[in-house]
Design a protein around this motif. Structure first.
Motif, short mmCIF file in Angstrom:
data_model
loop_
_atom_site.label_atom_id
_atom_site.label_comp_id
_atom_site.label_asym_id
_atom_site.label_seq_id
_atom_site.Cartn_x
_atom_site.Cartn_y
_atom_site.Cartn_z
N VAL A 141 36.21 39.86 40.78
CA VAL A 141 37.40 40.61 41.20
C VAL A 141 38.03 39.96 42.42
N SER A 142 37.19 39.53 43.36
CA SER A 142 37.71 38.88 44.57
C SER A 142 38.44 37.59 44.24
N ALA A 143 37.86 36.78 43.35
CA ALA A 143 38.49 35.52 42.98
C ALA A 143 39.86 35.75 42.37
N ALA A 144 39.95 36.72 41.49
CA ALA A 144 41.23 37.01 40.83
C ALA A 144 42.23 37.60 41.81
N TYR A 145 41.76 38.43 42.72
CA TYR A 145 42.64 39.03 43.74
C TYR A 145 43.26 37.94 44.63
N HIS A 146 42.46 36.96 45.00
CA HIS A 146 42.95 35.92 45.89
C HIS A 146 43.76 34.84 45.16
N TYR B 34 42.83 42.25 36.20
CA TYR B 34 43.03 40.82 36.38
C TYR B 34 42.66 40.00 35.14
N ASN B 35 42.46 40.70 34.02
CA ASN B 35 42.19 40.03 32.73
C ASN B 35 40.97 39.08 32.81
N TYR C 249 32.11 38.86 47.27
CA TYR C 249 33.53 38.83 47.66
C TYR C 249 33.86 37.53 48.35
N ILE C 250 33.02 37.11 49.29
CA ILE C 250 33.28 35.88 50.04
C ILE C 250 33.27 34.66 49.11
N ALA C 251 32.28 34.61 48.22
CA ALA C 251 32.21 33.49 47.28
C ALA C 251 33.42 33.44 46.36
N ALA D 54 36.47 32.20 48.27
CA ALA D 54 36.39 30.77 48.55
C ALA D 54 36.57 29.93 47.30
N ALA D 55 35.96 30.33 46.20
CA ALA D 55 36.03 29.56 44.96
C ALA D 55 37.45 29.49 44.40
N SER D 56 38.21 30.55 44.59
CA SER D 56 39.54 30.61 43.97
C SER D 56 40.64 30.00 44.83
#
Length: 408
Positions: free
Chosen positions: A18-23, A121-122, A399-401, A404-406
């Motif tokens: 979720v964090s990756a898609a949000y960012h 975020y699909n 969340y942090i990962a 950062a990944a995205s």
């Protein structure tokens, strides 16, 4: 389009996705989960109520062989960030003291909130897909699951440790991390029940009583906690036992002497308890040793304590000698139990040990050995006490990962 593979559909993996898609809304994210459903362990947390975080988040509530990462993570994603993250997903929380739960009182509400984020975020989910190998390629990573091969630009390892293997944490993440040179602090069960040698309270199984439980390793006091002790037919359980269990689990695994001292009357000093027992003895209403201890402790516990003190169960209080009274008091205040084992990974809530935290960037969770590989949650050598701390670690590192990944 950037493609991120998240291996593991537990708390840290879902938060990472979720964090990756949000960012970065333009990233493609796929979750690979070996069980038939994601989030199984979340549903079992807190007896189905899911204590998802704690208002008091501090590094002192966590253990690790290398603590640098703990403060770095929690300073970036603590209690407030966790509540805001779930509020953004439509979850309302409530507090019981410092403990934070979903307002509904049901763990399913937490998982439903995460599902809403995945849907929004699909994010793709592939269940019944056990990733057994990951290989670095020229442009990213190759993931092998059975006869299937998948590709990704980046990978987030969120497989969990070995605790509660029935819910998906089978230790496979350690193997995957090992492919890239990561080494482990040997994992042992934590937040787990303890087995007692020559159990003197076996006949008191089922008793719940207030107590202070202190861990001793090779004769040295290591940790202590107070709360409701549960006596079982194999040993001891309850929150205070869970809080100190990591130390005894490690000691047993290293063949060190492991013991606990149980104080069944933690609200009294030794002198106060002695004075109270003599007061009851002299009062005239108490006639037998059974009644003397029965005024303080659960009924099933009393004969076990008296047997240890070598005092007959129905002895007249007037016949109790000074040495016998001293023996009773000492056993009530400091009852030493030898620990033979824990009840194992399958009954543990978390693991103590895991991938050494010095081998990941504390600000991104990225491996120092493989660019584009991130390691989160219980897979790392960090474990917290009871009270929402382990889920907090999962949300925070995930969340942090993901962020950062995205974006890196």
């Amino acid at each position: 389009m950037l493609h991120i593979a998240v291996v593991g559909g537990g708390a840290s993996g879902l938060a990472a996705a979720v964090s990756a898609a949000y960012h970065n809304p333009n990233v493609r994210i796929v979750i690979y989960e070996q069980k038939d459903k994601i989030g199984k362990k979340i549903l079992a947390t807190g007896n189905g109520r899911c204590n998802l975080t704690n208002r008091f988040i501090d590094g002192s509530c966590y253990y690790s062989d290398d603590r640098q990462i703990i403060d770095a993570v929690l300073s970036r994603f603590g209690y407030e960030e966790t509540v805001d993250f779930f509020r953004h997903l439509g979850l309302i929380t409530k507090n019981r003291g410092d403990y934070v739960y979903p307002r509904s009182g049901q763990a399913i509400s937490v998982l439903q909130a995460l599902y809403r984020g995945l849907s929004r975020y699909n994010i793709e989910i592939r269940t019944d897909t056990a990733v057994k190998n990951i290989q670095k390629t020229k442009n990213g990573y190759r993931l092998i699951a059975g006869c299937q091969t998948y590709y990704a630009d980046k990978v987030i390892l969120a497989c969990g440790g070995k605790a509660s293997s029935a819910l998906g944490s089978d230790g496979s993440g350690y193997t995957l991390a090992g492919f890239f040179g990561h080494t482990l602090v040997p994992p042992v069960p934590a937040l787990v029940q303890l087995k007692v040698k020559r159990h003197p309270f076996q006949k008191a199984a089922g008793v719940r009583t207030s107590a202070r439980v202190t861990a001793f390793v090779s004769g040295q006091e290591i940790a202590s906690d107070e709360g409701e002790l549960q006596i079982t037919d194999y040993g001891i359980s309850g929150i205070p036992v869970f809080q100190i269990s990591r130390f005894l689990s490690r000691a047993v695994s290293q063949r060190q002497t492991a013991a606990v001292s149980v104080d069944f009357a933690p609200e009294f000093s030794m002198d106060e308890l002695t004075a109270l027992l003599y007061e009851l003895k002299a009062g005239g209403s108490i006639q037998t040793t059974a009644d003397l201890l029965g005024s303080l402790f659960p009924e099933k516990l009393v004969p076990c304590l008296l047997k240890q003190a070598d005092v007959p169960f129905r002895t007249s209080v007037s016949a109790i000698s000074g040495p016998q009274m001293n023996a009773i008091t000492c056993l009530c205040k400091s009852n030493r139990l030898m620990i033979s084992a824990t009840t194992g990974f399958e009954n543990a809530q978390v693991c103590a040990g895991g991938v050494r935290t010095s081998q990941v960037n504390p600000y991104t969770m990225e491996s120092i050995y493989a660019g584009g590989l991130y390691i989160t949650g219980e897979l790392l050598d960090v474990d917290g006490i009871c009270g929402g701390y382990n889920l907090q670690w999962a949300w925070a590192t995930g969340y942090i990962a993901g962020a950062a990944a995205s974006t890196k």
